[in-house]
Design a protein around this motif. Structure first.
Motif, PDB file in Angstrom:
ATOM      1  N   GLY A 176       4.101  -5.537  39.428  1.00  0.00           N
ATOM      2  CA  GLY A 176       3.514  -5.425  38.097  1.00  0.00           C
ATOM      3  C   GLY A 176       4.516  -5.770  37.009  1.00  0.00           C
ATOM      4  O   GLY A 176       4.215  -6.513  36.077  1.00  0.00           O
ATOM      5  N   GLN A 206       4.899  -9.449  36.684  1.00  0.00           N
ATOM      6  CA  GLN A 206       3.760 -10.192  36.133  1.00  0.00           C
ATOM      7  C   GLN A 206       3.710 -10.058  34.616  1.00  0.00           C
ATOM      8  O   GLN A 206       3.292 -10.970  33.915  1.00  0.00           O
ATOM      9  CB  GLN A 206       2.450  -9.697  36.747  1.00  0.00           C
ATOM     10  N   GLU A 207       4.138  -8.919  34.109  1.00  0.00           N
ATOM     11  CA  GLU A 207       4.112  -8.680  32.667  1.00  0.00           C
ATOM     12  C   GLU A 207       4.941  -9.723  31.916  1.00  0.00           C
ATOM     13  O   GLU A 207       6.046 -10.062  32.332  1.00  0.00           O
ATOM     14  CB  GLU A 207       4.699  -7.296  32.341  1.00  0.00           C
ATOM     15  N   THR A 211      -0.844  -4.777  44.926  1.00  0.00           N
ATOM     16  CA  THR A 211      -0.936  -4.118  43.614  1.00  0.00           C
ATOM     17  C   THR A 211      -2.163  -3.223  43.643  1.00  0.00           C
ATOM     18  O   THR A 211      -2.816  -3.080  44.674  1.00  0.00           O
ATOM     19  CB  THR A 211      -1.059  -5.133  42.450  1.00  0.00           C
ATOM     20  N   ASP A 212      -2.482  -2.656  42.501  1.00  0.00           N
ATOM     21  CA  ASP A 212      -3.603  -1.725  42.453  1.00  0.00           C
ATOM     22  C   ASP A 212      -4.902  -2.358  42.957  1.00  0.00           C
ATOM     23  O   ASP A 212      -5.709  -1.717  43.623  1.00  0.00           O
ATOM     24  CB  ASP A 212      -3.784  -1.223  41.008  1.00  0.00           C
ATOM     25  N   ASP A 213      -5.115  -3.624  42.623  1.00  0.00           N
ATOM     26  CA  ASP A 213      -6.360  -4.284  43.036  1.00  0.00           C
ATOM     27  C   ASP A 213      -6.394  -4.643  44.513  1.00  0.00           C
ATOM     28  O   ASP A 213      -7.461  -4.975  45.051  1.00  0.00           O
ATOM     29  CB  ASP A 213      -6.564  -5.580  42.231  1.00  0.00           C
ATOM     30  N   LEU A 268      -4.547 -11.838  44.990  1.00  0.00           N
ATOM     31  CA  LEU A 268      -5.682 -11.825  44.062  1.00  0.00           C
ATOM     32  C   LEU A 268      -5.293 -12.347  42.690  1.00  0.00           C
ATOM     33  O   LEU A 268      -6.137 -12.866  41.958  1.00  0.00           O
ATOM     34  CB  LEU A 268      -6.218 -10.395  43.896  1.00  0.00           C
ATOM     35  N   SER A 269      -4.049 -12.165  42.311  1.00  0.00           N
ATOM     36  CA  SER A 269      -3.700 -12.485  40.929  1.00  0.00           C
ATOM     37  C   SER A 269      -2.412 -13.283  40.758  1.00  0.00           C
ATOM     38  O   SER A 269      -2.057 -13.640  39.646  1.00  0.00           O
ATOM     39  CB  SER A 269      -3.600 -11.200  40.098  1.00  0.00           C
ATOM     40  N   ARG A 301      -3.851  -1.344  50.721  1.00  0.00           N
ATOM     41  CA  ARG A 301      -4.063  -1.095  49.298  1.00  0.00           C
ATOM     42  C   ARG A 301      -3.965   0.396  48.970  1.00  0.00           C
ATOM     43  O   ARG A 301      -3.417   0.788  47.958  1.00  0.00           O
ATOM     44  CB  ARG A 301      -5.453  -1.628  48.927  1.00  0.00           C
ATOM     45  N   ASP A 353      -5.679  -5.751  36.758  1.00  0.00           N
ATOM     46  CA  ASP A 353      -5.225  -5.044  37.959  1.00  0.00           C
ATOM     47  C   ASP A 353      -5.608  -3.568  37.970  1.00  0.00           C
ATOM     48  O   ASP A 353      -4.816  -2.739  38.424  1.00  0.00           O
ATOM     49  CB  ASP A 353      -3.695  -5.196  38.118  1.00  0.00           C
ATOM     50  N   LEU A 354      -6.785  -3.246  37.455  1.00  0.00           N
ATOM     51  CA  LEU A 354      -7.245  -1.861  37.511  1.00  0.00           C
ATOM     52  C   LEU A 354      -8.710  -1.805  37.928  1.00  0.00           C
ATOM     53  O   LEU A 354      -9.504  -1.049  37.363  1.00  0.00           O
ATOM     54  CB  LEU A 354      -7.040  -1.173  36.150  1.00  0.00           C
ATOM     55  N   GLU A 355      -9.043  -2.613  38.903  1.00  0.00           N
ATOM     56  CA  GLU A 355     -10.434  -2.688  39.340  1.00  0.00           C
ATOM     57  C   GLU A 355     -10.985  -1.322  39.741  1.00  0.00           C
ATOM     58  O   GLU A 355     -12.041  -0.907  39.257  1.00  0.00           O
ATOM     59  CB  GLU A 355     -10.526  -3.649  40.538  1.00  0.00           C
ATOM     60  N   ALA A 356     -10.254  -0.634  40.607  1.00  0.00           N
ATOM     61  CA  ALA A 356     -10.789   0.614  41.150  1.00  0.00           C
ATOM     62  C   ALA A 356     -10.959   1.692  40.073  1.00  0.00           C
ATOM     63  O   ALA A 356     -12.038   2.281  39.965  1.00  0.00           O
ATOM     64  CB  ALA A 356      -9.895   1.104  42.289  1.00  0.00           C
ATOM     65  N   PRO A 357      -9.940   1.967  39.255  1.00  0.00           N
ATOM     66  CA  PRO A 357     -10.126   3.069  38.293  1.00  0.00           C
ATOM     67  C   PRO A 357     -10.988   2.714  37.080  1.00  0.00           C
ATOM     68  O   PRO A 357     -11.283   3.595  36.286  1.00  0.00           O
ATOM     69  CB  PRO A 357      -8.690   3.407  37.848  1.00  0.00           C
ATOM     70  N   HIS A 416      -9.573 -11.407  38.004  1.00  0.00           N
ATOM     71  CA  HIS A 416      -8.405 -10.565  38.278  1.00  0.00           C
ATOM     72  C   HIS A 416      -7.238 -11.156  37.500  1.00  0.00           C
ATOM     73  O   HIS A 416      -6.601 -12.112  37.952  1.00  0.00           O
ATOM     74  CB  HIS A 416      -8.076 -10.570  39.768  1.00  0.00           C
ATOM     75  N   GLY A 458      -4.447  -9.882  36.826  1.00  0.00           N
ATOM     76  CA  GLY A 458      -3.121  -9.383  37.173  1.00  0.00           C
ATOM     77  C   GLY A 458      -2.604  -8.484  36.067  1.00  0.00           C
ATOM     78  O   GLY A 458      -3.328  -8.152  35.119  1.00  0.00           O
ATOM     79  N   VAL A 459      -1.357  -8.082  36.201  1.00  0.00           N
ATOM     80  CA  VAL A 459      -0.770  -7.152  35.233  1.00  0.00           C
ATOM     81  C   VAL A 459      -0.268  -7.970  34.044  1.00  0.00           C
ATOM     82  O   VAL A 459       0.919  -8.124  33.817  1.00  0.00           O
ATOM     83  CB  VAL A 459       0.351  -6.337  35.902  1.00  0.00           C
ATOM     84  N   ARG A 460      -1.222  -8.542  33.320  1.00  0.00           N
ATOM     85  CA  ARG A 460      -0.901  -9.471  32.228  1.00  0.00           C
ATOM     86  C   ARG A 460      -1.868  -9.177  31.074  1.00  0.00           C
ATOM     87  O   ARG A 460      -2.735  -9.991  30.743  1.00  0.00           O
ATOM     88  CB  ARG A 460      -1.077 -10.923  32.696  1.00  0.00           C
ATOM     89  N   GLU A 461      -1.718  -8.028  30.459  1.00  0.00           N
ATOM     90  CA  GLU A 461      -2.678  -7.591  29.453  1.00  0.00           C
ATOM     91  C   GLU A 461      -2.685  -8.467  28.209  1.00  0.00           C
ATOM     92  O   GLU A 461      -3.743  -8.722  27.629  1.00  0.00           O
ATOM     93  CB  GLU A 461      -2.395  -6.138  29.044  1.00  0.00           C
ATOM     94  N   PHE A 495      -2.540   0.385  27.374  1.00  0.00           N
ATOM     95  CA  PHE A 495      -2.172  -1.034  27.384  1.00  0.00           C
ATOM     96  C   PHE A 495      -2.798  -1.818  26.231  1.00  0.00           C
ATOM     97  O   PHE A 495      -2.536  -3.008  26.085  1.00  0.00           O
ATOM     98  CB  PHE A 495      -2.490  -1.662  28.739  1.00  0.00           C
TER      99      PHE A 495
END
Lengths: 652, 652
Positions: A154, A157-158, A186-188, A193-194, A254, B372-376, B397, B399-402, B428
């Motif tokens: 993560g 990727q930021e 990662t979380d997904d 995936l990304s 995961r 990257d927060l699909e589940a929550p 997706h 990724g961790v790229r807000e 974020f």
């Protein structure tokens, strides 16, 4: 020889036990990075748990902060007294040093607050810069340590992480090492995936030393750490790992990231790894290895202490590292006011540069960071650049990387020894905001000096014109927001900011000209946050409240109103937060009971604190526009005439 | 054959004339990129100035927006009627379409507002995603266009730019091309001051097609554009250029960027390049070439129009591209309320996901982006992923790229045809803020659905707990900030946000459980922004104002107060901005005259709008902490008991 594999397992089981006990947490990192971390501590890390604040310790940053149990386990096992078994048992509970994400507590070995992805590695760049600059000043006998950052996908990727890679490579921060937990999750789910980027190639393109290795093979890790120390470039150890390694149900899945653990999981892990110790207990031999791990740190520290005692630089070194201002600070501060008073009317960003220049000799610990705006922000004149080849400079060309620069500011402050000053346009404060919030949350000092504070930017237009940014930072806890009216208030703000250890200060400075509204003799009035710049005798009909360059408008309006028989007091409000901290009686005296007009080239949001429903606000009502500053002020009605008209109405 | 070199010079001189006339501006980009831009327009660009809104046009983004005269010159020369000579002469003046930085005006050919570095290329990624998704839905007969972005060094140093490179490579957006003005100069001077990265290698590591070329050689540029079109990967044209090319005094120097031009500079350039035309005039032959450049666009558009007329998809295509909701929208919206009412008490982020699911068939133009927060965050259940291989998906997706994701949201909205929904945690939102500001400034619709709205986050602690973020966005012009109390208000917020075309909406949604506080029958009360959820008859002693999950606390407190003989009205305030737009009489009725208690698990900043000095605010006073949500609410005193105690005091 220490049994590093068992040391790693000790991390694993403390993490499993604490997470199970807390009922939640992230096991992926501590279990996946256990060998990497144990090898680092056993073989390379320079630190002494007996003196967690030793200035020449290596800095460890857990950038993937959700894996906080890795850090807590390391600190507990290696002997940091504050991280007791009880603390581990209160993981993620109020009052525990073992919070959900690491929260800065350097006495306990927690170097910096991390968790919002990317902030940690960016702060680590600041720490490495601080080390190099201090080493240049005090020599490698006093300053010679490394910065190690644990990092997950993560963080890389930021955007802020990418900025960190780029600048660390450019500056050739050879004592900075990233330990990447390359677990493909990662979380997904699968990182595929990304991202499909060749991460090692990306680092190599930025000039890093890159090694790819098995993150569970202790000898390989050990060799890679050696190689990192030997290489003059910053190093990436791309450690291929299995997330949640050791938990049969979750390893390399995961769910390994943070799926709830069960007692059965813990049992299965114990069976799989042959670990017999009860929860929270560490076999004596393993604990012995852990307690011995940092013994070399104690030895090195003792020799260092001797060197410090023997150097003539001792007092100065101790002053820098303590963050104390020099003994003659009051005199220096008075001189700053002189610098301000002698200046011709000019932009307050230039006044800020003048002050910064004037401090170059007396506060050599200032470290100025700027995001590619050297010319329009004027904070380099008395400084040379800190570069890959010249570490003695006190000005970092950060490039167009504001977010990184914000986090470096926090990293430098957390490292200690230097006072960071961060310079760019206020519009880019939004880019830095997450990092500035971290500085406020951590209570770290740092000056964020922003130019181009309003529609005063002029024709570059609304993208570059702050209208809501003052309000957005006034809303942030523990951030002092200054908008000085002139050079005098700018110097006062610098004085206050430098004397403030418990949090950052933001200065919103002007590109437009600011006339001197005060002579600056006597008390530093900005300390009060707001003050009566011009009273109205014997009694006021009106109070004009203003900040920044609008104070001069209020002063001019006061004169015109006086000619019409209306007595208006003028209150300059350079820092709301300081004003709110004043005694109620002082505030009442300053604000008075007469009708009020607030004037600020920004939105009204927040001004309701000072203005009652029948009072008037003169400022912006939406985004700005593209034209010269003076035309915009007229267009949006932020003028002496508007104030006079409103004043007549209110006082009439 | 068109004389592209002269076409390029026409750009140069319009830029020089306009900047000289305005007295300021940035000549570096238009002069340095003139050959690149002229070749693009002459050889590749698909557009028709007669119909600037043609949905299948190529999109052009000037990411280095300070070089705005490049874009204005291109639009003027190629025949966009809104960009007249008069407009060029009013460059950087109020009311001109030629603002300091490009400001979205699609009728004039300005696709998107750009200038804050990095935003443009990140938006371009959104445009390319939109094109691919729409092509998958409607076929290449209706949707087959490219996205071209002019880009400078600054955009590529920015983290958001790096995120854009990474994700565009991952998604293999083959119709996206970056035209990099590799001029080795930034504001500070030589790029070597702040970057030593191998930029082409960095792009290659991310899976891009990379060509390095002379940015002043027209044949080479032409070939590279061809190759970019032929390659299935996104393409970087690394164009080595000389900044301010053609100005003898400034070419290839730091001053080339934006140093003030003089009449002599213009004269010297005319002499050097053999350009005889007077200021703002273009020789007839050159103008002829320019007007012919996009003629192929007119032909292609005509054929396209025929295809559109012949397809059964026409109505649906036109509905998507117009942004209109389907004819049966009122029924659909009513069904959303049903979805909400039938839900068990749950987090409002889950309610939001339920609504999003329920729209999957009726609003297929929704495009969900998630970091990257699909589940929550629960917004993928009814969707498949949009990937490099599968363009039909409606879930990206990111990724961790807000930050990139925020700008993609704007880019998708600016492109048209899709309705973007942006999902991550509220903490974020700070990372996305600069891009969200751009959406607000541009007045683009888009839903920013944020979960984890407060200390309700729980043990992940203060880094992840918003306390000031609501206030910071309430301070932003043209941003509607919703904090729904329950599933019903969440559905209402979605309805309002989807019906809003003139700007973005932010939803602060809970991770914590939210009981239903309303049955949702009848009017969409959230449209009023705030409303009397529970009146107090015959007269109120107290008014409780609350948002989000704190509304349920107010409702419970109301009951307990009633038992003690105190009549409290409860006002739910899901959206302050909408409430402020209500008639004064309505607002007065809702707020009443009785003492007030504001309740929100956030800081008081901004609440002074609704609370008078003697009223009470129950909420946060600083950053949060790490523990379970319910313990934090108790710890910080945001409880039914606190409200009751304060209510007794106020009403007693």
């Amino acid at each position: 020889m220490a049994d590093i594999q068992s040391m790693a397992h000790a991390i694993r089981f403390l993490a499993i036990d604490a997470i199970l006990n807390a009922g939640e947490g992230h096991q992926g990192v501590p279990l996946g990075m256990a060998e990497i971390a144990a090898t680092l501590y056993a073989r390379q890390l320079k630190a002494d748990p007996a003196d967690p604040l030793w200035p020449d310790r290596d800095r460890v940053v857990l950038s993937n902060g959700h894996g906080s149990m890795l850090l807590y386990a390391l600190l507990h096992l290696s002997g940091y007294e504050a991280v007791t078994t009880e603390a581990l048992k209160s993981f993620r509970r109020l009052g525990s040093v073992c919070a959900g994400h690491p929260e800065i507590e350097q006495h306990a070995g927690i170097e910096i607050t991390t968790g919002l992805l990317g902030q940690g590695i960016a702060s680590a760049v600041g720490m490495a810069v601080a080390e190099a600059r201090l080493a240049a000043r005090f020599g490698s006998g006093l300053v010679d340590h490394r910065t190690w950052a644990f990092v997950g996908d993560g963080c890389l990727q930021e955007g802020i992480g990418q900025e960190a890679i780029s600048l660390a490579g450019h500056l050739q921060l050879g004592k900075l090492t990233f330990l990447w937990d390359d677990n493909h999750i990662t979380d997904d789910g699968d990182t595929a995936l990304s991202i499909s980027e060749d991460v090692p190639a990306r680092f190599a393109a930025a000039g890093w030393h890159v090694q790819s290795l098995d993150g569970h093979d202790i000898d390989t890790i050990s060799d890679a750490l050696e190689a990192a120390c030997a290489d003059p470039r910053p190093s990436l150890l791309a450690c291929r790992t299995r997330i949640a390694r050791g938990l049969p149900r979750l390893e390399a899945t995961r769910g390994g990231h943070s799926a709830p653990l069960t007692a059965q999981d813990a049992q299965e892990a114990r069976a799989a790894l042959g670990w017999d110790a009860p929860p929270f207990e560490v076999p004596a031999a393993v604990l012995g290895d852990w307690r011995g791990a940092l013994r070399r740190g104690a030895e090195v520290r003792s020799a260092w202490q001797d060197r410090l005692s023997g150097t003539a630089d001792r007092a100065e070194f101790e002053r820098w590292t303590s963050g104390e201002l020099p003994a003659d600070w009051p005199k220096v501060a008075a001189r700053l006011l002189g610098v301000a008073q002698n200046g011709a009317p000019g932009p307050t960003i230039t006044a800020s540069g003048d002050v910064c220049d004037a401090l170059a000799d007396t506060l050599p610990e200032l470290m100025v960071l700027c995001a590619d705006l050297e010319a329009p922000t004027n904070h380099k004149r008395a400084r040379t650049a800190f570069t890959a080849l010249e570490r003695g400079g006190s000005y970092v060309h950060c490039g167009v990387r504001e977010h990184l620069m914000g986090a470096m500011t926090g990293g430098i402050a957390a490292h200690g020894g230097l006072r960071p000053v961060n310079v760019t346009y206020l519009a880019f404060a939004d880019y830095e905001r997450p990092a500035m919030r971290m500085a406020a949350l951590m209570g770290l000092p740092g000056i964020f000096a922003f130019s181009h504070d309003s529609i005063g930017v002029g024709s570059n237009g609304p993208t570059h014109q702050p209208v809501e940014i003052l309000a957005s930072f006034r809303a942030m806890p523990n951030m002092r927001v200054f908008r000085p009216a002139d050079a005098v208030e700018t110097a006062e703000a610098w004085q206050i900011a430098l004397e403030t250890q418990e949090g950052p200060s933001l200065m919103a400075l002007s590109r437009q000209l600011a006339d001197l509204v005060r002579d600056g003799a006597g008390e530093n009035m900005s300390r009060r946050g707001a003050y009566l710049l011009h009273p109205a005798e014997p009694e006021r009909d009106l109070t004009l409240l203003a900040t920044g360059t609008e104070v001069a408008l209020a002063v001019a309006a006061r004169e015109r109103l006086a000619a019409q028989g209306i007595r208006a007091a003028v209150v300059s409000m350079p820092c709301w937060e300081l004003f709110e901290a004043q005694p109620e009686a002082y505030r009442a005296e300053v604000l008075g009971e007469a009708p009020r007009i607030g004037v600020e080239a920004a939105l009204a949001f927040g001004w309701q604190k000072w203005l009652r429903p029948r009072d008037v606000f003169i400022g912006m009502t939406g985004f700005g526009a593209s034209d010269r500053a003076e035309r915009l002020y007229a267009h949006f009605g932020i003028t002496v005439e508007s104030i006079v008209a409103a004043g007549r109405k209110l006082a009439g």
